[in-house]
Design an enzyme around this catalytic site. Structure first.
Site, PDB file in Angstrom:
ATOM      1  N   SER A 180      -7.271  -4.455   5.717  1.00 10.56           N
ATOM      2  CA  SER A 180      -6.270  -4.906   6.679  1.00 10.56           C
ATOM      3  C   SER A 180      -4.986  -4.070   6.618  1.00 10.56           C
ATOM      4  CB  SER A 180      -5.981  -6.396   6.441  1.00 10.56           C
ATOM      5  OG  SER A 180      -5.177  -6.936   7.442  1.00 10.56           O
ATOM      6  N   ASP A 237      -3.642  10.050   8.921  1.00 11.55           N
ATOM      7  CA  ASP A 237      -3.660  10.659  10.252  1.00 11.55           C
ATOM      8  C   ASP A 237      -2.472  11.578  10.495  1.00 11.55           C
ATOM      9  OD1 ASP A 237      -6.025   9.455  10.850  1.00 11.55           O
ATOM     10  OD2 ASP A 237      -5.257   8.139  12.429  1.00 11.55           O
ATOM     11  N   LYS A 295     -11.347  -4.062   7.714  1.00 10.93           N
ATOM     12  CA  LYS A 295     -10.866  -5.282   8.358  1.00 10.93           C
ATOM     13  C   LYS A 295      -9.743  -4.886   9.316  1.00 10.93           C
ATOM     14  CE  LYS A 295      -8.804  -9.451   8.848  1.00 10.93           C
ATOM     15  NZ  LYS A 295      -7.605  -9.714   9.656  1.00 10.93           N
TER      16      LYS A 295
END
Length: 532
Positions: free
Chosen positions: A287, A298, A312
């Site tokens: 999460s 990224d 999740k």
């Protein structure tokens, strides 16, 4: 005749439920759930609890949806929210149960118990007239007894070593912080280590304070440990990500056919935008942990080390009811800045298969070899600055895979851990020797360098295991010796000082993810190589 009876039954139920017959119900406005509930309440042969019926119906409906939409009753809701709120009201102690007796491990600094003179090693017998020790009460029951509204008083009866009579302390409950930073220390010259266990309301402040403390100690590079961090508040993950990113950089975005796309963008240049970072993750990082690690990966801001994260990435919105219960309903999906979906695949209504996914991944060999994980080209993405290849498909795949190391594990170690021998033995030892240990070693640093788990202590530990139902196993002990010794020393150190002491002792011996991360962060060429 049968049709007429059925029609009369429907008319009667409609009348009871208050639905008028003047305007026939359409398919869209017909409330079948309410209709069925009132039929049962009105005609079932035994008495029924209407609220219970509704609750069971809600639970059953949610089971047909995704694995994370859920219902919680008032008590479960309160327990669910406490870790995220960052504090609760209580007496301010950490404790363990030793032979059905509550033993204080530590008091919260500046908390209610410390203020009145409660000491580590004290045994709490009663809270007001409620027995705490010697009655085989569940830990959750004890916690409820000790907690209570801020400003309320409780008389705590304590048994203290070398004091003949029990001592009664009157304690006024107060707000007690629930820390989310488990550890912060210098792992090597110039290298800070920070472990975050959850993302709560206090996490941003805690992380900020810990990083400033590490800066003062000479931190030039950072190990950020998110292993076993199951997530928490989105806002906390976003604000922590902002510390390491430049202004106007996308952190995550949510997408939903009904709610559209909602981006979360950094609002300013982060204080640590130029700090080299290695993020540690494993299969239980989920999460908010995946939002943070995915954003840093990224943007080519960190090297991710460990094993593929849980996966999740569904957004739950709480819908509270007046009685304190709550539905947490999935309303959208999280994406990383490059567009990857964090959520792993699932089938509607198959929560059991979803829950077994970790075991499936283990059986498939994913925890031992990166080669067991294959990605089709359709799941290939590129990072935003250096166009490195990363993969979607659920979870965050680390830049550096680290296999699960079981070389130190044995059935003997497993049984000792399962029986709680480590905690009970170390707690008893620390309670009996606290003063002499602190006098002999003084500082945490000195303890880490000089305390030795010698033969006498090991023999006592093995004997304690036998007493608690774990037979001595020479072969198992030989295999797990380094692990057993490290954990014994770590727990004693934690009980004497704090949780950072435990990780300082145990990580270099036990955690292969920590060892790999430390090698990368201390070798600039290797670190830079992963980000090229």
């Amino acid at each position: 005749m049968r049709y007429i009876r059925l029609l009369l039954l429907v008319v009667a139920v409609v009348a009871i439920s208050g639905i008028g017959l003047a305007k026939p119900a359409t398919v869209h406005d017909f409330d079948k759930l309410t209709f069925a509930k009132r039929i049962i309440e009105s005609y079932y042969l035994d008495s029924v609890d209407g609220d219970k019926l509704a609750e069971e119906a809600i639970i059953a409906m949610l089971k047909t949806l995704d694995p994370h939409s859920a219902y919680s009753n008032p008590e479960e809701t309160k327990e669910l929210l406490t870790p995220l709120e960052g504090n609760f009201s209580g007496i301010g102690i950490q404790f363990n149960m030793l032979n059905d007796t509550l033993v204080v491990i530590q008091t919260t600094s500046g908390g209610p118990s410390e203020k009145v003179g409660i000491l580590p090693g004290d045994r709490i017998l009663r809270a007001d007239t409620t027995a705490i020790s010697g009655v085989k009460r569940q830990r959750s029951e004890i916690i409820k007894t000790l907690r209570g509204p801020k400003g309320t008083r409780v008389d705590i009866t304590v048994e203290r070593r070398n004091v003949k009579e029990p001592i009664v302390f009157r304690i006024t409950r107060d707000d007690i912080p629930v820390n989310s930073v488990d550890a912060a220390f210098m792992a090597a010259p110039g290298v800070g280590y920070l472990r975050l266990s959850r993302f709560s309301e206090t996490s941003v402040e805690e992380v900020g304070d810990a990083l400033k403390k590490l800066e003062k100690q000479g931190m030039k590079r950072l190990l950020f440990d998110l292993e076993d961090n199951g997530g928490g508040l989105l806002g906390a993950a976003v604000e922590i990500a902002e510390m390491f990113l430049d202004k106007n950089e996308l952190i995550t975005y949510t997408e939903s056919p009904k709610l559209g796309t909602i981006p979360y963008v950094s609002r300013g240049k982060g204080r640590y935008v130029d700090l080299p970072v290695v993020v540690m993750v494993n299969q239980y990082s989920a999460s908010a942990s995946e939002i943070l690690s995915g954003a840093l990966q990224d943007h080519d801001r960190a090297v991710i080390v460990g094993r593929r994260t849980f996966g999740k990435g569904l957004v739950q919105r709480p819908f509270p009811f007046p009685d304190g219960s709550m539905i947490r309903l999935t309303i959208s999906r999280y994406h990383t800045p490059s567009g990857r979906v964090i959520q792993k695949p699932y089938e509607l209504g198959k929560a059991e298969d979803y829950a077994a996914d970790i075991k499936t991944r283990y059986d498939h060999g994913e925890f031992y070899s990166a080669d067991s994980i294959s990605f089709p080209d359709s799941l290939k993405y590129t990072t935003l600055k250096r166009q490195r290849t990363v993969y979607g498909g659920g979870g965050i795949m680390p830049d550096k895979f680290v296999a699960l190391d079981t070389t130190l594990y044995s059935d003997y170690y497993r049984d000792l851990m399962a029986k709680g021998v480590f905690n009970s033995f170390c707690l008893e030892y620390t309670t009996d020797h606290r003063k002499e240990l602190l006098k002999k070693y003084g500082s945490e640093e000195n303890f880490i360098k000089k305390f030795d788990v010698g033969a006498e202590l090991i023999d006592a530990f093995v004997a304690r295991g036998e007493k608690d139902g774990v037979p001595a196993d020479d072969e198992g002990f030989k295999r797990s010796r380094d692990l057993i010794v490290a954990i014994i020393k770590g727990i004693i150190g934690r009980d004497l000082y704090d949780t950072s002491t435990y990780f300082r002792i145990v990580n270099p011996i036990v955690s292969t993810v920590y060892q790999a991360a430390l090698e990368i962060i201390t070798t600039p060429d290797i670190y830079d190589g992963y980000l090229e």
